[in-house]
Scaffold this active site. Structure first.
Site, PDB file in Angstrom:
ATOM      1  N   CYS A   9      20.687  20.927  27.539  1.00 48.46           N
ATOM      2  CA  CYS A   9      21.137  20.687  28.964  1.00 48.46           C
ATOM      3  C   CYS A   9      19.907  20.925  29.704  1.00 48.46           C
ATOM      4  O   CYS A   9      18.507  20.652  29.374  1.00 48.46           O
ATOM      5  CB  CYS A   9      21.661  21.995  29.626  1.00 48.46           C
ATOM      6  N   ASN A  12      18.545  25.161  29.655  1.00 45.85           N
ATOM      7  CA  ASN A  12      18.813  25.705  28.924  1.00 45.85           C
ATOM      8  C   ASN A  12      18.713  27.028  28.901  1.00 45.85           C
ATOM      9  O   ASN A  12      18.718  28.037  28.469  1.00 45.85           O
ATOM     10  CB  ASN A  12      17.682  25.514  27.452  1.00 45.85           C
ATOM     11  N   CYS A  14      22.140  28.017  31.198  1.00 44.06           N
ATOM     12  CA  CYS A  14      23.337  28.901  31.759  1.00 44.06           C
ATOM     13  C   CYS A  14      23.818  27.699  30.327  1.00 44.06           C
ATOM     14  O   CYS A  14      24.964  28.109  30.246  1.00 44.06           O
ATOM     15  CB  CYS A  14      23.766  27.146  33.112  1.00 44.06           C
ATOM     16  N   ARG A  15      24.361  25.977  30.323  1.00 44.84           N
ATOM     17  CA  ARG A  15      25.381  25.322  30.019  1.00 44.84           C
ATOM     18  C   ARG A  15      25.688  25.104  28.892  1.00 44.84           C
ATOM     19  O   ARG A  15      25.916  25.487  27.605  1.00 44.84           O
ATOM     20  CB  ARG A  15      25.783  23.902  30.765  1.00 44.84           C
ATOM     21  N   SER A  16      23.835  24.671  27.802  1.00 49.46           N
ATOM     22  CA  SER A  16      23.588  24.771  26.921  1.00 49.46           C
ATOM     23  C   SER A  16      23.745  26.225  25.843  1.00 49.46           C
ATOM     24  O   SER A  16      24.261  26.292  24.787  1.00 49.46           O
ATOM     25  CB  SER A  16      22.467  24.124  26.856  1.00 49.46           C
ATOM     26  N   ASP A 127      26.455  21.231  36.230  1.00 51.99           N
ATOM     27  CA  ASP A 127      25.730  22.356  36.566  1.00 51.99           C
ATOM     28  C   ASP A 127      25.721  23.516  37.712  1.00 51.99           C
ATOM     29  O   ASP A 127      26.303  23.404  38.434  1.00 51.99           O
ATOM     30  CB  ASP A 127      24.009  21.504  36.811  1.00 51.99           C
TER      31      ASP A 127
END
Length: 163
Positions: A9, A12, A14-16, A127
Site C-alpha cells: 500500500c 505500509n 494500514c492496509r498492507s 485508504d
C-alpha cells in the site's frame, strides 16, 4: 521451494500490514505456512521503521489476528525473489508496474480485490488513514473477502510446484 507474496500500500502502516496479517493467518489455517512466505511494504518510505497504525492493530487484535509489524518501503530489487506482489489499489498497481524491472515482474503485480468475485467494479481497498475506526473495519472486511480467492490461487501455485 517457498512461494513468496508481498502486500503493498502507500505507507505500509494500514492496509498492507492488515492484508499481511489476515493472509498469514489464512495460510497457517490451510497448513501452508511452511511453504508460503508473506510480508508487506509501502510504495513510499515515509513510515519506515514505524509500527502499524494503532487503529490497524486494534482492528486486527479485536478480530483475532496477530499484529506485529515494522513498516518498510518496497524495492525494485525484490521482484526477483517474489512470486506475487499484491497492490491494495490502482495507484499502487501502477506504481509497482512502473517499478518492475521486466515485463515478467510487472505481471506478478495484482490487485487484492481482484480475488474477490463480489468486487466486480471497484477493486480498490480505500485508504482508512484519514478516517475513523469504521474505515479500518471496512478495510478488514474487504481484505478477508479477497483472502479466500487469493488463498485458492496461491494454493494452486504451491501445489503445482510440488507436482
Amino acid at each position: 521451494m517457498t512461494y513468496r507474496v508481498c502486500f503493498v500500500c502507500t505507507g505500509n502502516i494500514c492496509r498492507s500490514p492488515m492484508a499481511e496479517s489476515v493472509f498469514r493467518a489464512r495460510v497457517a489455517q490451510a497448513g501452508l505456512d511452511d511453504r508460503v512466505e508473506i510480508d508487506s511494504a509501502g510504495t513510499g518510505g515515509w513510515h519506515e521503521g514505524d509500527g502499524a497504525d494503532p487503529r490497524t492493530v486494534a482492528v486486527l487484535e479485536d478480530n483475532g489476528y496477530a499484529s506485529g509489524h515494522t513498516a518498510r518501503q518496497f524495492r525494485s530489487s525484490w521482484f526477483s525473489r517474489l512470486d506475487l506482489v499484491i497492490a491494495l489499489d490502482h495507484g499502487h498497481l501502477a506504481a509497482l508496474r512502473r517499478l518492475a524491472p521486466t515485463e515478467e515482474d510487472a505481471r506478478k503485480v495484482r490487485l487484492l480485490r481482484s480475488y474477490d468475485p463480489a468486487a466486480v467494479d471497484d477493486l480498490d481497498v480505500p485508504d482508512p488513514y484519514y478516517g475513523g475506526t469504521d474505515g479500518f473495519e471496512e478495510c478488514l472486511e474487504m481484505v478477508e473477502a479477497a483472502s479466500t480467492g487469493l488463498l485458492a490461487a496461491v494454493r494452486e501455485q504451491v501445489e503445482g510446484r510440488a507436482a
